[in-house]
Design a protein around this motif. Structure first.
Motif, short mmCIF file in Angstrom:
data_model
loop_
_atom_site.label_atom_id
_atom_site.label_comp_id
_atom_site.label_asym_id
_atom_site.label_seq_id
_atom_site.Cartn_x
_atom_site.Cartn_y
_atom_site.Cartn_z
N THR A 41 0.82 -1.22 0.00
CA THR A 41 0.00 0.00 0.00
C THR A 41 0.85 1.27 0.00
N ALA A 42 1.99 1.23 0.66
CA ALA A 42 2.86 2.42 0.66
C ALA A 42 3.42 2.66 -0.74
N MET A 43 3.77 1.58 -1.42
CA MET A 43 4.30 1.73 -2.77
C MET A 43 3.19 2.16 -3.74
N ARG A 44 1.97 1.70 -3.51
CA ARG A 44 0.85 2.12 -4.37
C ARG A 44 0.67 3.64 -4.27
N ALA A 45 0.71 4.16 -3.06
CA ALA A 45 0.58 5.61 -2.88
C ALA A 45 1.74 6.34 -3.53
N HIS A 46 2.93 5.78 -3.39
CA HIS A 46 4.12 6.40 -3.99
C HIS A 46 4.01 6.40 -5.51
N MET A 47 3.56 5.29 -6.09
CA MET A 47 3.47 5.20 -7.54
C MET A 47 2.39 6.14 -8.08
N LEU A 48 1.29 6.29 -7.37
CA LEU A 48 0.27 7.24 -7.81
C LEU A 48 0.79 8.67 -7.73
N GLU A 49 1.59 8.94 -6.73
CA GLU A 49 2.21 10.26 -6.62
C GLU A 49 3.18 10.49 -7.77
N ARG A 50 3.96 9.48 -8.09
CA ARG A 50 4.91 9.59 -9.21
C ARG A 50 4.17 9.73 -10.54
N LEU A 51 3.03 9.06 -10.68
CA LEU A 51 2.23 9.20 -11.89
C LEU A 51 1.75 10.64 -12.04
N GLY A 52 1.28 11.22 -10.96
CA GLY A 52 0.88 12.62 -11.00
C GLY A 52 2.03 13.54 -11.35
N GLN A 53 3.20 13.23 -10.82
CA GLN A 53 4.39 14.02 -11.13
C GLN A 53 4.75 13.89 -12.60
N ALA A 54 4.65 12.68 -13.14
CA ALA A 54 4.96 12.46 -14.55
C ALA A 54 4.00 13.23 -15.45
N GLN A 55 2.73 13.21 -15.09
CA GLN A 55 1.75 13.93 -15.89
C GLN A 55 1.97 15.44 -15.80
N ALA A 56 2.34 15.92 -14.62
CA ALA A 56 2.56 17.36 -14.45
C ALA A 56 3.82 17.82 -15.19
#
Length: 80
Positions: A41-56
């Motif tokens: 679950t911690a990595m899931r949150a991290h990956m979603l954060e990184r996805l947002g960063q990639a899109q931004a």
């Protein structure tokens, strides 16, 4: 009047298809990020954060899988 109805329904149909296409792309990107995270679950949150960063930051869709894989590897290496 007939032409107005045709124009309105065509515009509504095109907008709906565009909206659906955008939603499916977002779902695919989210699914990719979550599949790389697995059950952690911690990595899931991290990956979603990184996805947002990639899109931004404007990462192109063709480069997104490799970018997310590197982010997952970086996360795993820092956790080890």
């Amino acid at each position: 009047m007939d032409y107005l109805i045709i124009v309105i329904t065509t515009a509504a149909g095109l907008y709906f298809h565009w909206w659906l296409y955008v939603r499916i792309k977002r779902w695919m990107d989210r699914d990719l990020a979550l599949s790389l995270a697995g059950d952690d679950t911690a990595m899931r949150a991290h990956m979603l954060e990184r996805l947002g960063q990639a899109q931004a930051s404007g990462i192109k869709r063709r480069d997104l899988p490799a970018w997310l894989e590197r982010a997952a590897e970086d996360y795993r290496s820092t956790r080890s």
